[in-house]
Design a protein around this motif. Structure first.
Motif, mmCIF file in Angstrom:
data_model
loop_
_atom_site.group_PDB
_atom_site.id
_atom_site.type_symbol
_atom_site.label_atom_id
_atom_site.label_comp_id
_atom_site.label_asym_id
_atom_site.label_seq_id
_atom_site.Cartn_x
_atom_site.Cartn_y
_atom_site.Cartn_z
ATOM 1 N N VAL A 136 0.847 -1.192 0.000
ATOM 2 C CA VAL A 136 0.000 0.000 0.000
ATOM 3 C C VAL A 136 0.882 1.241 0.000
ATOM 4 O O VAL A 136 1.957 1.256 0.605
ATOM 5 C CB VAL A 136 -0.967 0.023 1.205
ATOM 6 C CG1 VAL A 136 -1.943 -1.127 1.145
ATOM 7 C CG2 VAL A 136 -0.221 0.010 2.521
ATOM 8 N N SER A 137 0.425 2.271 -0.709
ATOM 9 C CA SER A 137 1.224 3.492 -0.806
ATOM 10 C C SER A 137 0.967 4.427 0.373
ATOM 11 O O SER A 137 1.897 5.003 0.938
ATOM 12 C CB SER A 137 0.905 4.219 -2.114
ATOM 13 O OG SER A 137 -0.456 4.608 -2.133
ATOM 14 N N SER A 138 -0.291 4.591 0.734
ATOM 15 C CA SER A 138 -0.682 5.471 1.835
ATOM 16 C C SER A 138 -2.167 5.286 2.064
ATOM 17 O O SER A 138 -2.841 4.588 1.305
ATOM 18 C CB SER A 138 -0.369 6.938 1.495
ATOM 19 O OG SER A 138 -1.073 7.320 0.327
ATOM 20 N N GLY A 139 -2.676 5.926 3.093
ATOM 21 C CA GLY A 139 -4.100 5.823 3.383
ATOM 22 C C GLY A 139 -4.355 5.872 4.877
ATOM 23 O O GLY A 139 -3.534 6.381 5.655
ATOM 24 N N PHE A 140 -5.504 5.316 5.280
ATOM 25 C CA PHE A 140 -5.878 5.299 6.688
ATOM 26 C C PHE A 140 -6.530 3.962 7.027
ATOM 27 O O PHE A 140 -7.144 3.323 6.173
ATOM 28 C CB PHE A 140 -6.864 6.426 7.013
ATOM 29 C CG PHE A 140 -6.224 7.785 7.060
ATOM 30 C CD1 PHE A 140 -5.674 8.265 8.237
ATOM 31 C CD2 PHE A 140 -6.158 8.570 5.923
ATOM 32 C CE1 PHE A 140 -5.072 9.508 8.276
ATOM 33 C CE2 PHE A 140 -5.567 9.819 5.955
ATOM 34 C CZ PHE A 140 -5.016 10.290 7.137
ATOM 35 N N ALA A 141 -6.382 3.565 8.289
ATOM 36 C CA ALA A 141 -7.064 2.384 8.810
ATOM 37 C C ALA A 141 -7.932 2.814 9.983
ATOM 38 O O ALA A 141 -7.466 3.535 10.876
ATOM 39 C CB ALA A 141 -6.052 1.332 9.256
ATOM 40 N N PHE A 142 -9.182 2.396 9.941
ATOM 41 C CA PHE A 142 -10.135 2.713 11.004
ATOM 42 C C PHE A 142 -10.500 1.398 11.689
ATOM 43 O O PHE A 142 -11.160 0.548 11.088
ATOM 44 C CB PHE A 142 -11.384 3.390 10.432
ATOM 45 C CG PHE A 142 -11.086 4.670 9.699
ATOM 46 C CD1 PHE A 142 -11.101 5.883 10.350
ATOM 47 C CD2 PHE A 142 -10.790 4.648 8.341
ATOM 48 C CE1 PHE A 142 -10.823 7.059 9.681
ATOM 49 C CE2 PHE A 142 -10.514 5.812 7.650
ATOM 50 C CZ PHE A 142 -10.528 7.028 8.328
ATOM 51 N N ILE A 143 -10.067 1.246 12.920
ATOM 52 C CA ILE A 143 -10.359 0.034 13.687
ATOM 53 C C ILE A 143 -11.498 0.364 14.641
ATOM 54 O O ILE A 143 -11.397 1.295 15.444
ATOM 55 C CB ILE A 143 -9.125 -0.441 14.486
ATOM 56 C CG1 ILE A 143 -7.856 -0.381 13.629
ATOM 57 C CG2 ILE A 143 -9.360 -1.831 15.052
ATOM 58 C CD1 ILE A 143 -7.902 -1.187 12.369
ATOM 59 N N HIS A 144 -12.585 -0.399 14.544
ATOM 60 C CA HIS A 144 -13.772 -0.129 15.358
ATOM 61 C C HIS A 144 -13.824 -1.101 16.534
ATOM 62 O O HIS A 144 -13.280 -2.211 16.474
ATOM 63 C CB HIS A 144 -15.033 -0.259 14.511
ATOM 64 C CG HIS A 144 -15.010 0.604 13.284
ATOM 65 N ND1 HIS A 144 -15.328 1.938 13.303
ATOM 66 C CD2 HIS A 144 -14.675 0.317 11.995
ATOM 67 C CE1 HIS A 144 -15.205 2.448 12.096
ATOM 68 N NE2 HIS A 144 -14.805 1.482 11.282
ATOM 69 N N ALA A 145 -14.520 -0.692 17.588
ATOM 70 C CA ALA A 145 -14.574 -1.495 18.812
ATOM 71 C C ALA A 145 -15.356 -2.790 18.633
ATOM 72 O O ALA A 145 -15.224 -3.701 19.454
ATOM 73 C CB ALA A 145 -15.191 -0.670 19.947
ATOM 74 N N ASN A 146 -16.156 -2.894 17.572
ATOM 75 C CA ASN A 146 -16.961 -4.113 17.374
ATOM 76 C C ASN A 146 -16.260 -5.110 16.455
ATOM 77 O O ASN A 146 -16.910 -5.904 15.775
ATOM 78 C CB ASN A 146 -18.344 -3.749 16.817
ATOM 79 C CG ASN A 146 -18.249 -2.967 15.516
ATOM 80 O OD1 ASN A 146 -17.162 -2.671 15.038
ATOM 81 N ND2 ASN A 146 -19.388 -2.636 14.941
ATOM 82 N N SER A 147 -14.920 -5.059 16.407
ATOM 83 C CA SER A 147 -14.094 -5.994 15.624
ATOM 84 C C SER A 147 -14.318 -5.856 14.119
ATOM 85 O O SER A 147 -14.266 -6.834 13.384
ATOM 86 C CB SER A 147 -14.325 -7.446 16.072
ATOM 87 O OG SER A 147 -13.869 -7.609 17.395
ATOM 88 N N PHE A 148 -14.562 -4.630 13.686
ATOM 89 C CA PHE A 148 -14.589 -4.286 12.260
ATOM 90 C C PHE A 148 -13.380 -3.400 11.979
ATOM 91 O O PHE A 148 -13.004 -2.573 12.808
ATOM 92 C CB PHE A 148 -15.868 -3.523 11.893
ATOM 93 C CG PHE A 148 -17.035 -4.407 11.543
ATOM 94 C CD1 PHE A 148 -17.489 -4.503 10.234
ATOM 95 C CD2 PHE A 148 -17.680 -5.138 12.524
ATOM 96 C CE1 PHE A 148 -18.567 -5.312 9.922
ATOM 97 C CE2 PHE A 148 -18.756 -5.945 12.215
ATOM 98 C CZ PHE A 148 -19.199 -6.033 10.902
ATOM 99 N N ALA A 149 -12.784 -3.578 10.805
ATOM 100 C CA ALA A 149 -11.655 -2.739 10.389
ATOM 101 C C ALA A 149 -11.905 -2.257 8.967
ATOM 102 O O ALA A 149 -12.171 -3.068 8.074
ATOM 103 C CB ALA A 149 -10.347 -3.514 10.469
ATOM 104 N N ASP A 150 -11.840 -0.951 8.779
ATOM 105 C CA ASP A 150 -11.954 -0.351 7.451
ATOM 106 C C ASP A 150 -10.589 0.194 7.066
ATOM 107 O O ASP A 150 -10.053 1.072 7.752
ATOM 108 C CB ASP A 150 -12.980 0.783 7.444
ATOM 109 C CG ASP A 150 -14.388 0.283 7.726
ATOM 110 O OD1 ASP A 150 -14.730 -0.805 7.232
ATOM 111 O OD2 ASP A 150 -15.138 0.977 8.432
#
Length: 200
Positions: A130-144
């Motif tokens: 991956v070149s760049s970006g963001f990761a959003f980790i949610h408390a309900n065990s979902f990851a975007d």
């Protein structure tokens, strides 16, 4: 000067107001009373504009116990690599270092740097650069995970990476302006990360 200040303070407040406040001015009638009345009838029936959130499926609530799987969405501006994929773990190249995400991870937002994103599902490991970006980790065990560019590791040509690294290193050494140095440094960093991903 002090005497003038005292005299000004002693003057009545009404004499200090040279211009009336906006609240003192009588309300001017609307330009077209018929339009104004028609508009008052329409306004209550107009739906508010929709936001992206209104088009998304609601996320399940945070479970009482930690799930056994992590649900991952991995998207690019032009494609969706993984959609609601249940995996055991992902390792993301965060700007603060490699970050492993398991089910039940604390809610986090992480900026991605150029590097390897590993998706672990049982004994299978899928790796993306991956070149760049963001990761959003949610408390309900979902990851975007949202990346600007991403490509599976097995589709990267090592010879082109070496060639690009040599070209940008030469540009960096010969750069004369700050803009040229910055552009060359970005190319060196990216190709160095690609080279490290292939050799590491």
């Amino acid at each position: 000067m002090l005497r003038r200040a005292t005299a000004l303070l002693a003057r009545p407040v009404s004499s200090l107001r040279a211009r009336p406040f906006s609240t003192d001015v009588a309300e001017t009638p609307a330009g077209n009373p018929a339009f104004y009345e028609a508009w008052k009838k329409v306004v209550p029936h107009i739906e508010p504009p929709k936001t992206p959130l209104s088009f998304m499926k609601p996320r399940p609530p945070t479970p009482a116990s930690i799930p056994t799987k992590l649900t991952v969405n991995f998207v690019l501006p032009y494609a969706s690599e993984l959609s609601a994929k249940e995996v055991d773990m992902v390792i993301i190249p965060a700007s603060t270092g490699q970050m492993g995400v398991l089910p039940g991870h604390v809610a986090t937002i992480a900026e991605l740097k150029p590097g390897i994103l590993s998706v672990h599902e049982g004994n299978d490991v899928t790796k993306y650069f991956v070149s760049s970006g963001f990761a959003f980790i949610h408390a309900n065990s979902f990851a975007d995970i949202i990346a600007v560019e991403a490509v599976p590791i097995d589709r990267i040509d090592a010879n082109l990476v070496q060639k690009g690294l040599a070209e940008f290193t030469q540009k960096l050494n010969s750069a004369s302006t700050d803009l040229e140095k910055a552009e060359a440094q970005i190319g060196v960093d990216l190709h160095s990360a690609l080279n490290g991903a292939l050799t590491g």
